[in-house]
Design a protein around this motif. Structure first.
Motif, short mmCIF file in Angstrom:
data_model
loop_
_atom_site.label_atom_id
_atom_site.label_comp_id
_atom_site.label_asym_id
_atom_site.label_seq_id
_atom_site.Cartn_x
_atom_site.Cartn_y
_atom_site.Cartn_z
N ILE A 228 -132.69 -14.80 8.47
CA ILE A 228 -133.94 -14.90 8.19
C ILE A 228 -134.74 -14.73 9.47
CG2 ILE A 228 -136.26 -16.50 7.85
CD1 ILE A 228 -134.35 -15.60 5.23
N ASP A 229 -134.28 -15.02 10.63
CA ASP A 229 -134.78 -14.82 12.01
C ASP A 229 -134.62 -13.17 12.27
OD1 ASP A 229 -135.57 -15.48 14.85
OD2 ASP A 229 -133.82 -14.87 15.39
N ARG A 230 -133.50 -12.61 11.87
CA ARG A 230 -133.17 -11.23 12.06
C ARG A 230 -134.18 -10.54 11.29
NH1 ARG A 230 -129.67 -7.31 9.28
NH2 ARG A 230 -129.37 -8.98 7.71
N LEU A 231 -134.46 -10.82 10.12
CA LEU A 231 -135.53 -10.08 9.32
C LEU A 231 -136.69 -10.26 9.94
CD1 LEU A 231 -134.39 -11.28 5.46
CD2 LEU A 231 -133.93 -8.81 6.83
N TRP A 232 -137.36 -11.21 10.48
CA TRP A 232 -138.36 -11.59 11.25
C TRP A 232 -138.43 -10.41 12.15
CZ3 TRP A 232 -139.90 -15.65 15.06
CH2 TRP A 232 -141.42 -15.68 15.30
N TRP A 233 -137.33 -10.41 13.02
CA TRP A 233 -137.44 -9.51 14.21
C TRP A 233 -137.34 -7.88 13.74
CZ3 TRP A 233 -138.58 -9.53 18.91
CH2 TRP A 233 -137.92 -8.30 19.74
N GLN A 234 -136.67 -7.69 12.57
CA GLN A 234 -137.03 -6.30 12.18
C GLN A 234 -138.63 -6.13 11.68
OE1 GLN A 234 -134.26 -5.71 8.77
NE2 GLN A 234 -132.39 -5.80 10.02
N TRP A 235 -139.18 -6.96 11.18
CA TRP A 235 -140.51 -6.74 10.97
C TRP A 235 -141.34 -6.75 12.24
CZ3 TRP A 235 -144.82 -10.23 11.26
CH2 TRP A 235 -146.03 -10.04 10.53
N GLN A 236 -141.00 -7.66 13.13
CA GLN A 236 -141.55 -7.50 14.44
C GLN A 236 -141.49 -5.96 15.30
OE1 GLN A 236 -139.85 -11.41 16.14
NE2 GLN A 236 -141.93 -11.35 17.15
N MET A 237 -140.30 -5.46 14.79
CA MET A 237 -140.21 -4.19 15.53
C MET A 237 -140.79 -3.19 14.66
SD MET A 237 -138.31 -4.57 18.44
CE MET A 237 -139.47 -5.65 18.64
N ASN A 238 -141.34 -3.53 13.50
CA ASN A 238 -142.03 -2.62 12.83
C ASN A 238 -143.55 -2.43 13.10
OD1 ASN A 238 -140.50 -0.93 11.19
ND2 ASN A 238 -140.05 -2.55 9.73
N GLY A 239 -143.92 -2.71 14.44
CA GLY A 239 -145.37 -2.78 14.82
C GLY A 239 -146.04 -4.32 14.85
N HIS A 240 -145.23 -4.93 14.73
CA HIS A 240 -145.71 -6.50 14.47
C HIS A 240 -145.22 -7.51 15.69
CE1 HIS A 240 -147.27 -5.21 10.80
NE2 HIS A 240 -146.02 -4.72 10.48
N LEU A 241 -144.78 -6.84 16.89
CA LEU A 241 -144.09 -7.77 17.82
C LEU A 241 -144.92 -9.05 18.11
CD1 LEU A 241 -141.80 -8.26 19.83
CD2 LEU A 241 -143.11 -6.88 21.47
N TRP A 242 -146.21 -8.93 18.26
CA TRP A 242 -146.88 -10.11 18.56
C TRP A 242 -147.90 -10.75 17.60
CZ3 TRP A 242 -145.37 -12.66 22.81
CH2 TRP A 242 -144.72 -11.80 23.92
N ALA A 243 -147.47 -10.47 16.42
CA ALA A 243 -148.40 -10.84 15.27
C ALA A 243 -147.90 -12.41 14.85
CB ALA A 243 -148.04 -9.97 14.05
N MET A 244 -149.17 -13.29 15.16
CA MET A 244 -149.01 -14.44 14.78
C MET A 244 -150.59 -15.07 14.22
SD MET A 244 -147.45 -17.13 13.96
CE MET A 244 -145.69 -16.29 14.42
#
Length: 383
Positions: A228-244
């Motif tokens: 699940i963390d790996r998938l989050w990191w993939q999403w972060q790398m899709n332009g959402h690195l600091w999205a919170m």
């Protein structure tokens, strides 16, 4: 048992290229270790990890992490703490494992690889994690945790109880998860979509200890949340690195400066892999489908009609692959199979855990609409 000390986040540092990032206050890691997919471990690595896990069970660490997850359950599910807390939680588990041997790195299980028939996964065989429980108490008899007695919340045999009469339901396809990663605009969308799809169904379908608040009793918990963390990191790398964004556990608006429950560290301290304490990376998955790599999957997806591609795979629609492969080249006649509907998460379970039924229903409906769209377009998956 001595409680593990929690390391505080590092002070302000420079990025790896010497530029100050306005939102990054962690120093770049001097070395990076790699988290691998479980089945890609060598026999030497797996034997070492089994020994470490047995030692952690002996010393009470399974009990401790099951307790922590139970104690903070309400604050770390159903809100935007879900991803950062579990990233920090798995890291803390990994840090304890490294105290037994510095070579330990928590693997992940790519459950999407096994989504059609998860009960038959190689991961759930005797050489690896073992299968379903047996007997009145559904005690697990094989695999690395065979015959274990768990002590939290009370003494009991380590158990699993696969749903659907032991066969488990269908899980979520790689295409759907890929689509969801591409379509999610913010954390307020991404979190419930993952939490109430892949995250929830794995917990429920494995059953036994894994379906309880004390789910860290089953090492599948760590494999699952690492994925699940790996998938989050993939999403972060899709332009959402600091999205919170979205809600905190108390209903207030969450931010990078919000503290994670229990750890009392700001969320920003875990946002970027390769910085601060997050000195790990994920290996690419060499075993999802030995005759099908990620580029092949992307090319198959790109053959969808343009309107379907734009709706469900917006990033692929904008990529060069979509231009190279005309959408008229549908793949209805390939050797693949239609994507089946994933199993459902019982709304009674959602309600019993104090989670939002509306979010769970939305995630369920989104997945079914995706399958309907793929079927209508004639898409056949090779997974």
């Amino acid at each position: 048992m001595k409680l593990t000390s929690i390391l505080s986040a590092a002070a302000v540092g420079l990025s790896a290229i010497g530029l100050v990032d306005a939102q990054q206050n962690q120093p770049a890691c001097s070395s990076i270790y790699t988290r691998k997919e479980l089945l890609s471990l060598t026999s030497t690595e797996w034997n070492l990890y089994k020994a470490i896990l047995s030692a952690m069970q002996r010393d009470g660490w399974f009990q401790w992490f099951a307790y922590l997850h139970t104690a903070w359950f309400g604050q770390i599910h159903g809100n935007s703490q879900f991803f950062p807390f579990h990233r920090r939680f798995v890291y803390e588990w990994e840090r304890v494992g490294k105290q037994y041997n510095s070579g330990f790195a928590q693997p992940y299980w790519d459950e999407m690889r096994d989504y059609r028939a998860p009960a038959t996964s190689q991961v759930l065989t005797s050489n690896w994690l073992g299968g379903n429980g047996q007997g009145a108490n559904m005690c697990v008899q094989n695999g690395n945790q065979a015959g274990w007695t768990m002590t939290y919340p009370s003494s009991h045999c380590f158990s699993r109880n696969f749903r659907n009469n032991g066969n488990m339901n269908t899980w979520y396809s790689p295409e759907y998860i890929n689509s969801f990663v591409q379509r999610s605009a913010n954390m307020a969308d991404f979190r419930p979509g993952i939490e109430f799809s892949l995250h929830g169904i794995v917990h429920l379908d494995v059953g036994g200890d894994m379906s309880q608040r004390n789910s860290p009793n089953d090492w599948i918990f760590m494999l699952h949340h690492t994925n699940i963390d790996r998938l989050w990191w993939q999403w972060q790398m899709n332009g959402h690195l600091w999205a919170m964004d979205g809600p905190n556990y108390d209903g207030s608006a969450i931010s990078l400066d919000s503290n994670m429950p229990y750890f009392s560290e700001p969320i920003r301290s875990v946002m970027q892999l390769g910085y601060g304490q997050m000195c790990y990376q994920y290996a690419s998955n060499p075993i999802r489908r030995r005759d099908m790599d990620a580029s092949t999957e992307s090319r198959l997806v790109s053959k969808l009609p343009k309107d379907v591609l734009a709706e469900w795979f917006p990033q692929t629609a904008k990529s060069p692959i979509a231009e190279i492969t005309p959408s008229a080249e549908l793949i209805a006649n390939n050797s693949g199979k239609e994507i089946p509907y994933p199993g459902k998460i019982p709304m009674e379970w959602v309600q019993a855990h104090g989670l939002k039924i509306s979010e769970a229903k939305h995630a369920e409906e989104d997945a079914r609409r995706f399958v309907d769209a793929m079927k209508k377009a004639g898409y056949k998956s090779l997974h």
